[in-house]
Design a protein around this motif. Structure first.
Motif, short mmCIF file in Angstrom:
data_model
loop_
_atom_site.label_atom_id
_atom_site.label_comp_id
_atom_site.label_asym_id
_atom_site.label_seq_id
_atom_site.Cartn_x
_atom_site.Cartn_y
_atom_site.Cartn_z
N TRP A 160 0.82 -1.21 0.00
CA TRP A 160 0.00 0.00 0.00
C TRP A 160 0.86 1.26 0.00
O TRP A 160 1.76 1.39 0.81
CB TRP A 160 -0.89 0.03 1.24
CG TRP A 160 -1.93 -1.06 1.28
CD1 TRP A 160 -1.82 -2.29 1.87
CD2 TRP A 160 -3.25 -0.99 0.73
NE1 TRP A 160 -2.99 -3.00 1.70
CE2 TRP A 160 -3.88 -2.23 1.01
CE3 TRP A 160 -3.96 -0.02 0.03
CZ2 TRP A 160 -5.18 -2.51 0.61
CZ3 TRP A 160 -5.27 -0.30 -0.36
CH2 TRP A 160 -5.87 -1.53 -0.07
N GLU A 194 -7.45 11.53 7.82
CA GLU A 194 -7.84 10.80 6.61
C GLU A 194 -6.61 10.52 5.76
O GLU A 194 -5.76 11.39 5.56
CB GLU A 194 -8.87 11.59 5.80
CG GLU A 194 -9.47 10.78 4.65
CD GLU A 194 -10.56 11.53 3.90
OE1 GLU A 194 -11.27 10.90 3.12
OE2 GLU A 194 -10.68 12.76 4.09
N LYS A 216 -5.09 8.45 2.09
CA LYS A 216 -5.38 7.88 0.78
C LYS A 216 -4.46 6.69 0.58
O LYS A 216 -3.24 6.82 0.65
CB LYS A 216 -5.13 8.93 -0.31
CG LYS A 216 -5.34 8.43 -1.73
CD LYS A 216 -5.05 9.56 -2.73
CE LYS A 216 -5.22 9.10 -4.16
NZ LYS A 216 -4.93 10.20 -5.13
N CYS A 217 -5.03 5.51 0.34
CA CYS A 217 -4.27 4.27 0.24
C CYS A 217 -4.46 3.65 -1.14
O CYS A 217 -5.59 3.41 -1.56
CB CYS A 217 -4.72 3.28 1.32
SG CYS A 217 -4.63 3.92 2.99
N GLU A 245 -8.31 3.55 -1.94
CA GLU A 245 -9.26 3.51 -0.84
C GLU A 245 -8.93 4.66 0.12
O GLU A 245 -7.76 5.02 0.28
CB GLU A 245 -9.19 2.18 -0.07
CG GLU A 245 -9.51 0.96 -0.92
CD GLU A 245 -9.40 -0.34 -0.14
OE1 GLU A 245 -9.33 -0.28 1.11
OE2 GLU A 245 -9.39 -1.41 -0.78
N TYR A 246 -9.97 5.20 0.77
CA TYR A 246 -9.76 6.26 1.77
C TYR A 246 -10.11 5.71 3.15
O TYR A 246 -11.15 5.06 3.32
CB TYR A 246 -10.63 7.48 1.44
CG TYR A 246 -10.14 8.23 0.22
CD1 TYR A 246 -9.20 9.26 0.33
CD2 TYR A 246 -10.59 7.90 -1.06
CE1 TYR A 246 -8.74 9.94 -0.79
CE2 TYR A 246 -10.13 8.56 -2.19
CZ TYR A 246 -9.21 9.58 -2.04
OH TYR A 246 -8.75 10.24 -3.15
N TRP A 247 -9.23 5.95 4.11
CA TRP A 247 -9.39 5.42 5.45
C TRP A 247 -9.07 6.50 6.47
O TRP A 247 -8.41 7.50 6.17
CB TRP A 247 -8.41 4.27 5.70
CG TRP A 247 -8.63 3.00 4.95
CD1 TRP A 247 -8.36 2.74 3.63
CD2 TRP A 247 -9.13 1.77 5.49
NE1 TRP A 247 -8.66 1.43 3.32
CE2 TRP A 247 -9.14 0.81 4.44
CE3 TRP A 247 -9.58 1.38 6.76
CZ2 TRP A 247 -9.57 -0.50 4.63
CZ3 TRP A 247 -10.00 0.07 6.95
CH2 TRP A 247 -10.01 -0.85 5.90
N LYS A 248 -9.51 6.27 7.72
CA LYS A 248 -8.93 6.95 8.87
C LYS A 248 -7.68 6.15 9.25
O LYS A 248 -7.67 4.92 9.18
CB LYS A 248 -9.91 6.98 10.05
CG LYS A 248 -11.21 7.71 9.76
CD LYS A 248 -11.00 9.20 9.54
CE LYS A 248 -12.35 9.92 9.39
NZ LYS A 248 -12.18 11.36 9.08
N GLU A 270 -8.10 3.20 11.71
CA GLU A 270 -8.86 2.07 11.16
C GLU A 270 -8.01 1.29 10.15
O GLU A 270 -8.06 0.05 10.09
CB GLU A 270 -10.15 2.59 10.50
CG GLU A 270 -11.13 3.20 11.50
CD GLU A 270 -12.29 3.90 10.82
OE1 GLU A 270 -12.28 4.00 9.56
OE2 GLU A 270 -13.20 4.37 11.53
N PHE A 271 -7.22 2.01 9.36
CA PHE A 271 -6.37 1.33 8.39
C PHE A 271 -5.30 0.50 9.09
O PHE A 271 -4.99 -0.62 8.67
CB PHE A 271 -5.71 2.35 7.45
CG PHE A 271 -4.80 1.72 6.42
CD1 PHE A 271 -5.32 0.99 5.37
CD2 PHE A 271 -3.41 1.87 6.52
CE1 PHE A 271 -4.49 0.41 4.41
CE2 PHE A 271 -2.58 1.29 5.57
CZ PHE A 271 -3.12 0.56 4.51
N PHE A 313 -6.81 -2.63 10.15
CA PHE A 313 -6.97 -3.48 8.96
C PHE A 313 -5.66 -4.20 8.63
O PHE A 313 -5.67 -5.37 8.22
CB PHE A 313 -7.41 -2.62 7.79
CG PHE A 313 -7.30 -3.25 6.44
CD1 PHE A 313 -8.25 -4.15 5.98
CD2 PHE A 313 -6.22 -2.95 5.60
CE1 PHE A 313 -8.14 -4.75 4.73
CE2 PHE A 313 -6.10 -3.54 4.35
CZ PHE A 313 -7.07 -4.44 3.92
#
Length: 348
Positions: A157, A177, A179-180, A189-192, A195-196, A199
């Motif tokens: 990533w 935020e 961008k991954c 994909e966009y994540w906090k 949270e990423f 994951f």
């Protein structure tokens, strides 16, 4: 008794030809036979491990591993058998611990003392270490996270902040935020951040789990440069240019990258610097003999003096194929014979 070179394969997998073998295996077997060295293929089967071990111990002078670990359910048992064969005097091509050392993604963190890898490259083996360091790494620069398992860009990533941090902030907040972009297919994909990172726990847990964290190199868009090596000899260079798209950074064929095959002489600066570093690389990775067939992937960067330099992104020696250039089998056969001669002389 004239001893054989044993090629290990495993049945099944998508890397086999109609005859059940990898397409580049029988050309090597035949090239050795043409040179008077007997060779054969044995399919590893964990239910016949003792039988295989005893046969190779008695009849093999060397083995060449042609098994992709992704196609092997019993990797630990296979590596144990290879270690035992090496301990019995069978020449390993490569030794299983060299296979692990050169093939694992954390090779990068082990080589930060060379000029091949930036010193802000980190390996995470626990979530605690990941959570402690990564928000700081990301605050400094855009990053690439690489899982140890998987292939063709899966779990690799590119991570970028959507909004810049306030001046003086040295750690990215977990609610920021990001961008991954995944190298598998360059999808976004966009994540906090928090949270990423949760994951990503799937990449750290389990056998051989880890994450590598290194800075993103924008010049990857100019292409990744793969050195195809036979022991200490560069044979050819593959220039892999990512697809011409805004977020594309993957150099895999699946993601649309374009491949070009060059001579090592076309990349003399890169090749010579790498060869100079090889003794140090070998020392840092356990002092095993160099793998028979292996690759080293590099990306372009710019140093403090504004000059081109090359950053190591990955090495692979588990089962490097050369199906697009099967005539290389003759060079491989010569390297196998040279390695046997060297080892025999050392033992004598």
């Amino acid at each position: 008794m004239v001893k054989k070179v044993i090629f290990f394969e495993v049945q099944g997998g998508n890397d086999k030809g109609p005859d059940g073998y990898r397409k580049d295996t029988m050309p090597m077997v035949n090239a050795l036979k043409q040179r008077g060295q007997d060779a054969e293929v044995i399919f590893f089967d964990v239910t016949k491990q003792d039988e295989i071990f005893n046969y190779v111990k008695d009849h093999g002078i060397a083995y060449v591993s042609r098994i992709n670990p992704g196609n092997l359910k019993h990797e630990a048992e296979y590596f144990t058998m290879l270690r035992e064969l090496c301990a019995m005097g069978v020449i390993g091509m490569p030794h299983p611990d060299a296979m692990i050392g050169y093939g694992s993604k954390d090779v990068l963190s082990k080589l930060v003392s060379t000029n091949l890898v930036p010193d802000d490259t980190f390996a995470y083996y626990t979530m605690e270490a990941f959570k402690a360091q990564f928000p700081t790494s990301l605050a400094n620069t855009e990053r690439v996270l690489k899982q140890n398992r998987g292939s063709t860009g899966e779990g690799i990533w590119r991570v970028k902040l959507v909004n810049p941090l306030a001046k003086g902030v040295t750690e990215v907040p977990l609610d920021a935020e990001i961008k991954c972009t995944e190298a598998k297919d360059n999808h976004v994909e966009y994540w906090k951040l928090g949270e990423f990172m949760t994951f990503c726990e799937q990449y750290i847990t389990g056998a051989n789990g880890m994450l590598i964290d290194m800075r993103f190199l924008p010049r990857i868009t100019e292409g990744e440069i793969r050195l195809f090596m036979l022991r200490d000899k560069p044979v050819h260079v593959v220039h892999k240019k990512p697809a011409d798209a805004e977020d594309a950074f993957s150099a895999t064929l699946f993601s649309g990258a374009q491949y070009r095959y060059d001579a090592p002489e076309d990349w003399e600066e890169l090749v010579q610097n790498f060869l100079i570093q090889l003794p140090l690389v070998t020392s840092l990775l356990g002092n095993y003999d160099l793998p028979l067939i292996w690759t080293a992937d590099f990306m372009l960067d710019t140093n403090g003096a504004g000059e081109d330099c090359y950053i190591l992104g990955e090495m692979n020696c588990s089962c490097v194929g050369f199906t697009s250039a099967l005539t290389l089998a003759h060079q491989v056969a010569e390297e196998i014979l040279a390695c046997i001669a060297e080892q025999t002389q050392i033992l004598a």
